[in-house]
Scaffold this motif. Structure first.
Motif, PDB file in Angstrom:
ATOM      1  N   ILE A  86       0.893  -1.159   0.000  1.00  0.00           N
ATOM      2  CA  ILE A  86       0.000   0.000   0.000  1.00  0.00           C
ATOM      3  C   ILE A  86       0.933   1.212   0.000  1.00  0.00           C
ATOM      4  CG2 ILE A  86      -1.868   1.214   1.192  1.00  0.00           C
ATOM      5  CD1 ILE A  86      -2.793  -1.525   2.235  1.00  0.00           C
ATOM      6  N   ILE A 128      -8.569  -0.288   1.537  1.00  0.00           N
ATOM      7  CA  ILE A 128      -7.914  -1.174   0.561  1.00  0.00           C
ATOM      8  C   ILE A 128      -7.923  -2.611   1.086  1.00  0.00           C
ATOM      9  CG2 ILE A 128      -5.689  -1.720  -0.525  1.00  0.00           C
ATOM     10  CD1 ILE A 128      -5.295   1.377  -0.786  1.00  0.00           C
ATOM     11  N   ASN A 129      -7.655  -2.787   2.375  1.00  0.00           N
ATOM     12  CA  ASN A 129      -7.695  -4.138   2.947  1.00  0.00           C
ATOM     13  C   ASN A 129      -9.090  -4.754   2.821  1.00  0.00           C
ATOM     14  OD1 ASN A 129      -5.015  -4.221   3.521  1.00  0.00           O
ATOM     15  ND2 ASN A 129      -5.215  -3.874   5.725  1.00  0.00           N
ATOM     16  N   SER A 155      -1.424   3.965  -5.614  1.00  0.00           N
ATOM     17  CA  SER A 155      -1.986   3.358  -4.382  1.00  0.00           C
ATOM     18  C   SER A 155      -1.498   1.968  -3.986  1.00  0.00           C
ATOM     19  CB  SER A 155      -3.527   3.336  -4.418  1.00  0.00           C
ATOM     20  OG  SER A 155      -4.015   4.637  -4.582  1.00  0.00           O
ATOM     21  N   VAL A 156      -1.249   1.092  -4.955  1.00  0.00           N
ATOM     22  CA  VAL A 156      -0.835  -0.273  -4.589  1.00  0.00           C
ATOM     23  C   VAL A 156       0.187  -0.850  -5.564  1.00  0.00           C
ATOM     24  CG1 VAL A 156      -2.845  -1.077  -3.259  1.00  0.00           C
ATOM     25  CG2 VAL A 156      -2.918  -1.156  -5.755  1.00  0.00           C
ATOM     26  N   ALA A 162      -1.612   6.372  -0.652  1.00  0.00           N
ATOM     27  CA  ALA A 162      -2.742   5.749   0.055  1.00  0.00           C
ATOM     28  C   ALA A 162      -2.560   5.788   1.577  1.00  0.00           C
ATOM     29  CB  ALA A 162      -2.918   4.309  -0.418  1.00  0.00           C
ATOM     30  N   THR A 163      -1.352   5.522   2.067  1.00  0.00           N
ATOM     31  CA  THR A 163      -1.152   5.583   3.530  1.00  0.00           C
ATOM     32  C   THR A 163      -1.367   7.013   4.028  1.00  0.00           C
ATOM     33  OG1 THR A 163       1.256   5.883   3.327  1.00  0.00           O
ATOM     34  CG2 THR A 163       0.463   3.627   3.594  1.00  0.00           C
ATOM     35  N   THR A 180      -5.579   2.563   4.189  1.00  0.00           N
ATOM     36  CA  THR A 180      -5.157   1.164   4.395  1.00  0.00           C
ATOM     37  C   THR A 180      -6.361   0.253   4.664  1.00  0.00           C
ATOM     38  OG1 THR A 180      -3.009   1.890   5.196  1.00  0.00           O
ATOM     39  CG2 THR A 180      -3.667  -0.349   5.786  1.00  0.00           C
TER      40      THR A 180
END
Ligand code: RTP
Ligand code: MG
Length: 140
Positions: free
Chosen positions: A10, A23-24, A115-116, A14-15, A20
């Motif tokens: 991540i 997204i999770n 983001s990822v 995004a963080t 987080t």
């Protein structure tokens, strides 16, 4: 398909925006299990080594600066066909090209700040997991 593992990051955009958990939730709803997770801040050397395959690309310097700008969340994801499944739910590198419902379509800011990260093959997954986790940090 056998159970396999993939490596996820991540990224700082995004963080920084406290995404987080959201997204999770997408990862877990897709049936992937988060079997390891830690928040770290990479040094320049770590980012350069991780992205070594891109070192001749024009965006390399910008990518290293971005990936070391804020803490990131490193993860190991496990499930059926995990490498391909995660690539599918991440969406295309450029959010403008990502399909509706994908993580990058929902959250990415640009092609760089997307983001990822997810491994692109089982071989990359194995390299990337070994580079970032020791065996006892992964509880499958
Ligand atoms: P990733 O490795 O992070 O999962 O993403 P990917 O396979 O979809 O993209 P890749 O081609 O491997 O590029 C790695 C990361 O470099 C940044 N990038 N910036 N500004 C640009 O044109 C550009 N192109 C790539 C992105 O952060 C991309 O995820
Ligand atoms: Mg890649």
């Amino acid at each position: 398909m056998a159970k396999e593992r993939t490596f996820s990051i991540i990224k700082p955009d995004a963080t920084r925006r406290n995404l987080t958990g959201e997204i999770n939730a997408v990862i877990e709803k897709a049936g992937l299990r988060i079997v390891a997770q830690k928040r770290v801040k990479w040094t320049k050397a770590q980012a350069q080594e991780f992205y070594a395959e891109h070192k001749e690309r024009p965006f390399f310097k910008e990518l290293v600066t971005f990936m070391t700008s804020e803490p990131i969340v490193l993860q190991v994801l496990e499930g059926e066909d995990a490498v391909a499944k995660y690539r599918e739910i991440m969406g295309a590198t450029d959010p403008a090209e990502a399909k509706r419902g994908t993580i990058r379509k929902k959250f990415a800011l640009s092609k760089g700040e997307n983001s990822v990260h997810g491994s692109d093959s089982t071989k990359s997954a194995s390299r990337e997991i070994k580079m970032n986790f020791i065996a006892k940090e992964i509880a499958g």
